[in-house]
Design a protein around this motif. Structure first.
Motif, PDB file in Angstrom:
ATOM      1  N   LEU A  54      -0.634  -1.421  -0.004  1.00 22.04           N
ATOM      2  CA  LEU A  54      -0.087  -0.163   0.508  1.00 22.04           C
ATOM      3  C   LEU A  54       0.300  -0.311   1.982  1.00 22.04           C
ATOM      4  O   LEU A  54       1.365   0.149   2.408  1.00 22.04           O
ATOM      5  N   ALA A  55      -0.544  -0.971   2.759  1.00 21.85           N
ATOM      6  CA  ALA A  55      -0.241  -1.191   4.178  1.00 21.85           C
ATOM      7  C   ALA A  55       1.043  -2.009   4.339  1.00 21.85           C
ATOM      8  O   ALA A  55       1.870  -1.715   5.214  1.00 21.85           O
ATOM      9  N   VAL A  56       1.238  -3.002   3.483  1.00 22.15           N
ATOM     10  CA  VAL A  56       2.472  -3.799   3.540  1.00 22.15           C
ATOM     11  C   VAL A  56       3.680  -2.923   3.223  1.00 22.15           C
ATOM     12  O   VAL A  56       4.727  -3.041   3.875  1.00 22.15           O
ATOM     13  N   GLU A  57       3.538  -2.022   2.258  1.00 26.80           N
ATOM     14  CA  GLU A  57       4.632  -1.078   1.969  1.00 26.80           C
ATOM     15  C   GLU A  57       4.970  -0.273   3.222  1.00 26.80           C
ATOM     16  O   GLU A  57       6.144  -0.037   3.533  1.00 26.80           O
ATOM     17  N   ARG A  58       3.936   0.178   3.939  1.00 28.45           N
ATOM     18  CA  ARG A  58       4.155   0.943   5.171  1.00 28.45           C
ATOM     19  C   ARG A  58       4.882   0.105   6.211  1.00 28.45           C
ATOM     20  O   ARG A  58       5.768   0.589   6.910  1.00 28.45           O
ATOM     21  N   LEU A  59       4.491  -1.157   6.318  1.00 27.71           N
ATOM     22  CA  LEU A  59       5.140  -2.041   7.288  1.00 27.71           C
ATOM     23  C   LEU A  59       6.591  -2.320   6.915  1.00 27.71           C
ATOM     24  O   LEU A  59       7.448  -2.422   7.790  1.00 27.71           O
TER      25      LEU A  59
END
Length: 121
Positions: free
Chosen positions: A17-22
């Motif tokens: 999910l954090a990678v999606e945000r990035l």
């Protein structure tokens, strides 16, 4: 599934999910770098230093490097996730949803919650 595997599953889901945000906002890498820098200044020398150095390298290399290093189930990715600044990219509500999805259940009254610092997504 045993509890450690559930925790690892939660961490993997959170980092994906954090990678999606990035990917949506690569400028957030600056926030991760600042968090990492603050942790290092506050803690001094630790056993995490080599992993934090690896995080600095990944942050400098960009989102693809972060995803490749943290969004897999191998042992090294598990270790990198355990010292990751990426938690600032997800909300408490999202953490709660990810806990449930990983089979960890809801946060119980009095149970320690992870706190997020930095901007909300």
């Amino acid at each position: 599934m045993n509890r450690q595997l559930q925790i690892d599953d939660f961490s993997l889901r959170a980092h994906c999910l954090a990678v999606e945000r990035l990917r949506a906002d690569p400028t957030r890498i600056v926030d991760l770098s600042a968090t990492l820098e603050r942790w290092q200044m506050q803690s001094g020398e630790t056993r995490s230093d080599s992993h934090w150095a690896e995080w600095r390298t990944m942050l400098a290399a960009g989102v693809d490097a972060i995803e490749a290093a943290t969004c897999s189930a191998d042992d090294h990715a598990v270790v990198l996730r355990s010292v990751s600044p990426a938690g600032i990219l997800i909300t408490q509500e999202e953490r709660d949803e990810l806990r449930l999805a990983a089979g960890l259940g809801a946060v119980q009254p009095g149970e320690r919650r992870s706190s997020s610092t930095g901007r909300t997504p």
